[in-house]
Write a protein that holds these residues in place. Structure first.
Motif, mmCIF file in Angstrom:
data_model
loop_
_atom_site.group_PDB
_atom_site.id
_atom_site.type_symbol
_atom_site.label_atom_id
_atom_site.label_comp_id
_atom_site.label_asym_id
_atom_site.label_seq_id
_atom_site.Cartn_x
_atom_site.Cartn_y
_atom_site.Cartn_z
ATOM 1 N N THR A 126 -2.504 -48.083 -76.219
ATOM 2 C CA THR A 126 -2.654 -49.364 -75.516
ATOM 3 C C THR A 126 -4.084 -49.839 -75.698
ATOM 4 O O THR A 126 -5.016 -49.162 -75.261
ATOM 5 N N ASN A 127 -4.248 -50.970 -76.376
ATOM 6 C CA ASN A 127 -5.603 -51.494 -76.539
ATOM 7 C C ASN A 127 -5.880 -52.576 -75.499
ATOM 8 O O ASN A 127 -5.023 -52.881 -74.663
ATOM 9 N N GLN A 128 -7.076 -53.111 -75.531
ATOM 10 C CA GLN A 128 -7.552 -54.079 -74.530
ATOM 11 C C GLN A 128 -7.257 -53.578 -73.114
ATOM 12 O O GLN A 128 -6.828 -54.339 -72.249
ATOM 13 N N CYS A 129 -7.444 -52.292 -72.947
ATOM 14 C CA CYS A 129 -7.122 -51.672 -71.663
ATOM 15 C C CYS A 129 -8.409 -51.165 -71.014
ATOM 16 O O CYS A 129 -8.879 -50.056 -71.311
ATOM 17 N N GLU A 130 -8.968 -51.992 -70.172
ATOM 18 C CA GLU A 130 -10.193 -51.588 -69.470
ATOM 19 C C GLU A 130 -9.820 -50.603 -68.366
ATOM 20 O O GLU A 130 -8.852 -50.847 -67.625
ATOM 21 N N ILE A 131 -10.574 -49.534 -68.285
ATOM 22 C CA ILE A 131 -10.274 -48.539 -67.249
ATOM 23 C C ILE A 131 -11.156 -48.813 -66.036
ATOM 24 O O ILE A 131 -12.380 -48.900 -66.158
ATOM 25 N N LEU A 132 -10.503 -48.968 -64.903
ATOM 26 C CA LEU A 132 -11.245 -49.363 -63.699
ATOM 27 C C LEU A 132 -11.709 -48.146 -62.916
ATOM 28 O O LEU A 132 -12.784 -48.157 -62.336
ATOM 29 N N SER A 133 -10.891 -47.100 -62.910
ATOM 30 C CA SER A 133 -11.326 -45.876 -62.216
ATOM 31 C C SER A 133 -10.526 -44.673 -62.707
ATOM 32 O O SER A 133 -9.409 -44.807 -63.218
ATOM 33 N N VAL A 134 -11.144 -43.523 -62.554
ATOM 34 C CA VAL A 134 -10.498 -42.245 -62.904
ATOM 35 C C VAL A 134 -10.645 -41.348 -61.674
ATOM 36 O O VAL A 134 -11.746 -41.206 -61.142
ATOM 37 N N GLN A 135 -9.541 -40.795 -61.208
ATOM 38 C CA GLN A 135 -9.593 -39.890 -60.052
ATOM 39 C C GLN A 135 -8.866 -38.600 -60.373
ATOM 40 O O GLN A 135 -7.888 -38.621 -61.112
ATOM 41 N N LYS A 136 -9.342 -37.531 -59.810
ATOM 42 C CA LYS A 136 -8.621 -36.260 -59.945
ATOM 43 C C LYS A 136 -7.521 -36.262 -58.894
ATOM 44 O O LYS A 136 -7.734 -36.724 -57.762
ATOM 45 N N SER A 137 -6.322 -35.814 -59.288
ATOM 46 C CA SER A 137 -5.231 -35.737 -58.317
ATOM 47 C C SER A 137 -4.667 -34.318 -58.359
ATOM 48 O O SER A 137 -5.091 -33.511 -59.182
ATOM 49 N N GLU A 138 -3.704 -34.070 -57.514
ATOM 50 C CA GLU A 138 -3.128 -32.724 -57.494
ATOM 51 C C GLU A 138 -2.494 -32.382 -58.848
ATOM 52 O O GLU A 138 -2.661 -31.292 -59.373
ATOM 53 N N ALA A 139 -1.816 -33.399 -59.416
ATOM 54 C CA ALA A 139 -1.096 -33.162 -60.666
ATOM 55 C C ALA A 139 -2.023 -33.223 -61.871
ATOM 56 O O ALA A 139 -1.647 -32.832 -62.966
ATOM 57 N N GLY A 140 -3.200 -33.756 -61.713
ATOM 58 C CA GLY A 140 -4.120 -33.904 -62.849
ATOM 59 C C GLY A 140 -5.090 -35.040 -62.626
ATOM 60 O O GLY A 140 -6.041 -34.919 -61.862
ATOM 61 N N PHE A 141 -4.790 -36.192 -63.266
ATOM 62 C CA PHE A 141 -5.710 -37.330 -63.183
ATOM 63 C C PHE A 141 -4.935 -38.627 -62.976
ATOM 64 O O PHE A 141 -3.823 -38.782 -63.495
ATOM 65 N N GLU A 142 -5.539 -39.530 -62.234
ATOM 66 C CA GLU A 142 -4.948 -40.859 -62.041
ATOM 67 C C GLU A 142 -5.940 -41.895 -62.524
ATOM 68 O O GLU A 142 -7.109 -41.872 -62.144
ATOM 69 N N LEU A 143 -5.450 -42.789 -63.354
ATOM 70 C CA LEU A 143 -6.319 -43.834 -63.886
ATOM 71 C C LEU A 143 -5.814 -45.186 -63.443
ATOM 72 O O LEU A 143 -4.599 -45.474 -63.558
ATOM 73 N N ASN A 144 -6.734 -45.989 -62.974
ATOM 74 C CA ASN A 144 -6.402 -47.352 -62.612
ATOM 75 C C ASN A 144 -6.967 -48.239 -63.718
ATOM 76 O O ASN A 144 -8.163 -48.168 -64.020
ATOM 77 N N THR A 145 -6.136 -49.041 -64.364
ATOM 78 C CA THR A 145 -6.607 -49.842 -65.500
ATOM 79 C C THR A 145 -6.122 -51.283 -65.344
ATOM 80 O O THR A 145 -5.249 -51.559 -64.503
ATOM 81 N N VAL A 146 -6.640 -52.157 -66.190
ATOM 82 C CA VAL A 146 -6.183 -53.555 -66.131
ATOM 83 C C VAL A 146 -4.722 -53.663 -66.591
ATOM 84 O O VAL A 146 -4.088 -54.691 -66.393
ATOM 85 N N LYS A 147 -4.232 -52.616 -67.211
ATOM 86 C CA LYS A 147 -2.827 -52.634 -67.638
ATOM 87 C C LYS A 147 -1.973 -51.685 -66.801
ATOM 88 O O LYS A 147 -0.978 -51.141 -67.273
ATOM 89 N N GLY A 148 -2.381 -51.462 -65.595
ATOM 90 C CA GLY A 148 -1.572 -50.659 -64.679
ATOM 91 C C GLY A 148 -2.131 -49.278 -64.441
ATOM 92 O O GLY A 148 -3.211 -48.929 -64.926
ATOM 93 N N GLN A 149 -1.340 -48.495 -63.667
ATOM 94 C CA GLN A 149 -1.811 -47.156 -63.306
ATOM 95 C C GLN A 149 -1.170 -46.104 -64.200
ATOM 96 O O GLN A 149 0.003 -46.226 -64.576
ATOM 97 N N PHE A 150 -1.947 -45.098 -64.539
ATOM 98 C CA PHE A 150 -1.466 -44.007 -65.394
ATOM 99 C C PHE A 150 -1.794 -42.689 -64.709
ATOM 100 O O PHE A 150 -2.815 -42.570 -64.032
ATOM 101 N N GLN A 151 -0.906 -41.715 -64.951
ATOM 102 C CA GLN A 151 -1.139 -40.389 -64.391
ATOM 103 C C GLN A 151 -0.897 -39.355 -65.485
ATOM 104 O O GLN A 151 0.019 -39.529 -66.306
ATOM 105 N N SER A 152 -1.721 -38.325 -65.511
ATOM 106 C CA SER A 152 -1.511 -37.294 -66.546
ATOM 107 C C SER A 152 -1.994 -35.942 -66.051
ATOM 108 O O SER A 152 -2.770 -35.855 -65.092
#
Ligand code: FDA
Length: 393
Positions: A126-152
């Motif tokens: 996914t390009n043109q995807c600015e990342i707004l924040s990265v947080q550690k979560s129980e399952a791994g990481f949560e990213l808040n981006t201009v193209k929605g939220q991602f978890q990994s």
């Protein structure tokens, strides 16, 4: 919330390579990049032909606070492995010089190869995807981006260095490292042209376009390639190489007759043609325009050779063998090929590139404090570090 096994931030050489390897293991992988155009640096590299590796790559071609760190990855995924992949894709290449391998046609071949491998392995990008924040979560990481939220489960930071901001470079990788308490070593531009003090620039800018064989030395390191006078300062492979070793305020010594004995040449000329001017004798070794400017600049008198005493001729030769120049600075990140410093390798496992303190967080490529010489070494580091992380993320 989009849930995947692995998120890679940065779709450059290291990020794409890591993503391919992880996806080949059956991991679901998403690569996020804020740039509009993918692989900008790959496309620009090697003058548009991408110097994608070096046949002689070894840990000795890298600068790092810990010179041993890169050994493991470089030996597990070598230049020969990457050359094998290039061959599998039928990409024509050649050795330009000193083991440097370039595409015959275009750097696009390397980018297309990476994108084809991504597609085959099922990587989503996914390009043109600015990342707004990265947080550690129980399952791994949560990213808040201009193209929605991602978890990994795993997060790979492959945001590169600071050079060429126009191509998408940003300090975001360092910020993520700091957010998670990892040390980031001071950064500076490497493989970059020198700028000159006014008194040097006045003379040397006139020589713009002239290239000379030279060896450049500083801090016990020398490179014997060539140098190029430009209207802004000094460039060329020997200058770019030594710039990574140079500290502000230091002088660089240039041997402008690096493969021979200029004094012996001048003595020969003095015997054979005693009436010719020194400038004429030097013009059989250097461009005329250079000799005319260099003699007064280096403080060497120009007169018929027969008028030089032994010591004087020796001094004239030394002026070319030991030209001392104190650069004013460098052109900085605007034109630098790489960034020295970055995420401290002490914070990372050399086997996997995982942060020792943060499970599931990885750094690959130029974002960390491993910087190659000029000549295909930086891409090899991107492939090797991306590959080892790709085996475990
Ligand atoms: P790279 O910089 O390639 O990729 C980082 C990616 O992260 C970019 O796509 C960027 O957009 C993205 N990114 C950054 N911040 C982000 C954020 N906040 N959010 C989302 N995405 C973000 N090396 C070599 O071996 N041979 C060569 O011929 C050359 N030639 C060359 C020419 C020029 C002009 C330059 C500038 C550099 C080279 N290099 C080179 C160096 C080489 O290009 C470099 O070392 C590698 O591209 C590093 O690969 P990375 O994947 O680590 O970073």
């Amino acid at each position: 919330m989009k849930n995947v096994d692995v998120i890679v931030i940065g779709a450059g050489a290291a990020g794409l390579f890591c993503a391919i390897e992880a996806a080949k293991r059956g991991r679901s992988v998403t690569v996020l990049d804020h740039a509009k155009r993918l692989g900008g640096k790959i496309l620009m590299s090697g003058g548009g032909r991408c110097n994608f590796t070096n046949m002689y790559a070894s840990h000795e071609n890298f600068l790092s606070n810990n010179p041993h760190f890169c050994k493991s990855a470089l030996s597990r995924y070598t230049q020969w492995d990457f050359i094998g992949l290039v061959c599998e894709h039928g990409i024509a290449y050649h050795e330009k010089t000193l083991g440097q391998l370039f595409c015959d046609d275009s750097a696009k071949d390397i980018l297309n190869m990476l994108l084809a491998e991504c597609k085959k392995a099922g990587v989503t990008i996914t390009n043109q995807c600015e990342i707004l924040s990265v947080q550690k979560s129980e399952a791994g990481f949560e990213l808040n981006t201009v193209k929605g939220q991602f978890q990994s489960e795993s997060l790979v930071v492959a945001t590169g260095g600071l050079s060429m901001p126009k191509l998408g470079a940003s300090p975001y990788g360092y910020q993520i490292a700091e957010q998670f308490g990892l040390k980031v070593l001071p950064t500076r531009a490497g493989l970059v042209p020198f700028t000159l003090h006014e008194q040097d620039k006045k003379v040397l800018a006139e020589l713009s376009g002239i290239s000379l064989d030279a060896s450049a030395s500083c801090n016990n390191t020398s490179f014997n390639e060539n140098i190029l006078f430009t209207h802004r300062g000094l460039s060329g492979p020997a200058v770019l190489q030594i710039s990574s070793f140079w500290e502000p305020g230091q002088s660089v010594e240039f041997d402008l007759f690096p493969n021979g004995d200029l004094l012996a040449e001048l003595q020969k000329a003095q015997q054979n043609q005693p009436d010719v001017q020194l400038s004429t004798a030097l013009s059989s070794h250097y461009p005329k325009r250079y000799v005319q400017a260099a003699l007064p600049y280096l403080g060497v008198e120009n007169k018929p050779l027969k008028q030089y005493q032994g010591k004087q001729l020796e001094q004239a030769a030394l002026a070319f063998h030991q030209w001392q120049l104190k650069p004013n600075g460098t052109e900085g990140y605007r034109t630098a090929e790489v960034t020295l410093g970055g995420v401290d390798t002490d914070e990372l496992s050399s086997k996997t590139m995982e942060a020792k303190k943060v499970k599931g967080l990885y750094f690959v490529g130029e974002v960390m404090d491993v910087t190659g010489w000029l000549g295909g070494f930086n891409f090899q580091w991107a492939w090797s570090s991306g590959w080892v992380a790709g085996q475990v993320v």
